[in-house]
Enzyme design. Structure first.
Site, PDB file in Angstrom:
ATOM      1  N   ASP A   1       0.833  -1.193   0.000  1.00  0.00           N
ATOM      2  CA  ASP A   1       0.000   0.000   0.000  1.00  0.00           C
ATOM      3  C   ASP A   1       0.877   1.256   0.000  1.00  0.00           C
ATOM      4  O   ASP A   1       1.936   1.282   0.628  1.00  0.00           O
ATOM      5  CB  ASP A   1      -0.903  -0.029   1.234  1.00  0.00           C
TER       6      ASP A   1
ATOM      7  N   GLU B   1       1.056  -0.285  -5.119  1.00  0.00           N
ATOM      8  CA  GLU B   1      -0.121   0.603  -5.105  1.00  0.00           C
ATOM      9  C   GLU B   1       0.380   2.013  -5.393  1.00  0.00           C
ATOM     10  O   GLU B   1       0.876   2.712  -4.508  1.00  0.00           O
ATOM     11  CB  GLU B   1      -0.822   0.512  -3.743  1.00  0.00           C
TER      12      GLU B   1
ATOM     13  N   ASP C   1     -11.375   1.261  -1.376  1.00  0.00           N
ATOM     14  CA  ASP C   1     -11.612   2.665  -1.043  1.00  0.00           C
ATOM     15  C   ASP C   1     -12.592   3.334  -2.000  1.00  0.00           C
ATOM     16  O   ASP C   1     -12.917   4.509  -1.817  1.00  0.00           O
ATOM     17  CB  ASP C   1     -10.291   3.452  -1.074  1.00  0.00           C
TER      18      ASP C   1
END
Length: 501
Positions: free
Chosen positions: A298, A345, A398
């Site tokens: 991430d 990411e 998200d």
């Protein structure tokens, strides 16, 4: 990565008997669904204990597993619990009007009571307990500290470690030795819980792999401020002499938030980490590589440059960018762990230096179709701009679901999306977007399970910068049908993405 496809669904979102998805029968059934659908990847969110706001991105340990994901039915089969004991608990599963949500408070309370009961019974089974002790020795490097951390936290009335007495807070060796002896029995319980999680996880992973389904895990770049990781490795983080953060992580104002995102996670002292060859990170990624077949890191851009916000700021607007470790980190990682498969990411605004770093690592980045259609400007997320070496998502955890997103975007953007992808009402705009991901040149295409199911905005997993309503969505029993698997398989075969065992 070879041409392939997959689904994004967290373990907690699986259906099941006791309030939350677990690593039991329903997880294996979903692996069967993926196999039937020809999907080679199953992506989950971080699997550590959840923290503030029930977020899997705020865990008290980067190595521990989430106790709430432990399957109780397996413990019933092993004689450590009875079905009656489990059934009489209040799980708060409000499966009403075709919807199901996790009631985290009730699930956590009930689970803790039952796991402690199972612990007391397991402690009396000599052969069983030998396996627990063997596991403890195998995982001693992190589990000893974690068991002590949780036991001390219980003793200190759940206060964060920053508020413990000074000798414990700064890990005076004699003081810790004394507490280890005092809390020796209490420390056995968290060891038992982690034994259950790890043993169930490895059986779950073996089942998935046997079905030709590989697991994608998610590593948050940062750790929670009140965590075993910060307490044990204080010198690796930006903390002051009293044990409080100096600066914290977040994002500047962007698509998700006009004032930015204030995450509150402590920042790394990358210069200190460099001195020992990033040993903590190597250990962390190495541990996760045993649990997953592929790892998504991430906030990849944080390794190139990271956003630093003074501790105590009310919004993220006061932050500034700082230089990260850059390629030196990944060069060291590859040297120590060989070629660990990683997804970067790389969402958000990317500077030339971030793009250069991504290209140098060779990792696939992410492309999200929900970010592609801004009628005011050209977008890197439009499929004609994709490289082969990328992972294409309809949306991430998200994002809104496709159905919800199509209802909320401006008309000009919707018109652009319809024209660009040649969407039709007869097929369904959301289904057409999934097909576009599968038809793209990106090596891997992944859709949220909510999008395969055509669910509305109330099935959204997370809305960034909000607390209280996130991470709760669960799939209804029977939703992953053979008919749906067949439809996905036809599409997957058509676009050359069928999984191979």
């Amino acid at each position: 990565m070879k041409r392939s496809s997959g689904v994004l669904l967290h373990i907690s979102s699986l259906p099941g008997r006791y309030g939350i998805g677990t690593l039991g029968h329903e997880a294996r059934r979903f692996a069967d669904f993926c196999h039937q659908a020809g999907l080679g990847w199953w992506q989950v969110l971080p699997i550590g204990p959840t923290g503030y706001g029930n977020s899997p991105y705020q865990s008290d340990s980067v190595f521990a597993g989430n106790p709430n994901l432990i399957d109780l039915e397996e413990l019933i089969e092993e004689g450590l619990l009875s079905q009656k004991e489990c059934d009489k608990k209040d799980w708060g599963d409000n499966s009403k009007k075709g919807k199901s949500k996790v009631c985290f408070d009730k699930v956590s309370a009930a689970k803790q009571e039952l796991l402690h009961q199972a612990f007391l019974r397991a402690r009396e089974k000599t052969e069983y307990w030998k396996q627990v002790e063997l596991f403890f020795q195998e995982q001693y490097d992190w589990l000893s500290d974690y068991a002590l951390y949780l036991s001390l936290k219980e003793k200190m009335g759940q206060k964060p470690w920053m508020e413990w007495e000074e000798k414990i807070r700064f890990r005076d060796a004699k003081t810790l030795d004394s507490w280890k002896e005092t809390l020796r029995q209490e420390m056995e319980y968290p060891v038992f819980v982690q034994y259950l999680f790890y043993s169930q996880w490895m059986k779950f992973k073996e089942y998935c792999n046997r079905k030709g389904v590989r697991l994608i895990g998610d590593i948050p770049i940062y750790v929670a401020p009140d965590s075993c990781d910060t307490w044990v490795n204080l010198k690796l983080f930006e903390y002051d002499e009293k044990g409080y953060p100096i600066r914290v992580a977040g994002c500047p104002p962007d698509y998700f938030s006009k004032t930015g995102q204030l995450w509150e996670n402590p920042l790394y002292r990358w210069d200190v980490m460099e001195q020992d060859g990033y040993a903590w990170w190597i250990k962390r990624i190495g541990a996760m590589s045993k649990l997953f077949d592929l790892i998504r890191i991430d906030h990849f851009r944080g390794f190139d440059s990271y956003y630093a916000i003074p501790y105590g700021s009310e919004t993220a607007a006061t932050g500034r960018w700082e230089k990260g470790p850059g390629y030196d980190f990944f060069k060291t990682l590859k040297k120590k762990l060989s070629d660990i498969p990683i997804i970067a990411e790389d969402l958000g605004y990317l500077t030339p230096s971030v793009r250069k770093l991504l290209a140098k690592t060779g990792y696939p980045g992410m492309k999200v179709l929900e970010f592609a259609f801004d009628s005011r400007e050209e977008s890197d997320y439009l499929p004609h701009n994709y490289p082969h070496n990328c992972v294409v998502y309809t949306g991430t955890h998200d994002n809104n679901t496709l159905v919800g997103w199509l209802k909320e975007i401006p008309k000009e953007d919707l018109d652009m999306c319809i024209n660009y992808l040649r969407l039709t009402k007869e097929e369904g705009y959301d289904k057409g977007i999934i097909k576009a991901a599968w038809a793209s040149v990106g090596d891997t295409a992944i859709a949220q399970m909510q999008d395969f199911l055509g669910l509305n905005a109330d099935a959204r997993m997370n809305t960034p910068s909000t607390v209280g309503t996130n991470w709760k969505w669960r799939m209804l029993p029977g939703a992953a049908t053979s008919e749906l698997a067949g439809q996905i398989r036809s599409m997957t075969k058509l676009y050359g993405r069928l999984a191979k065992k």
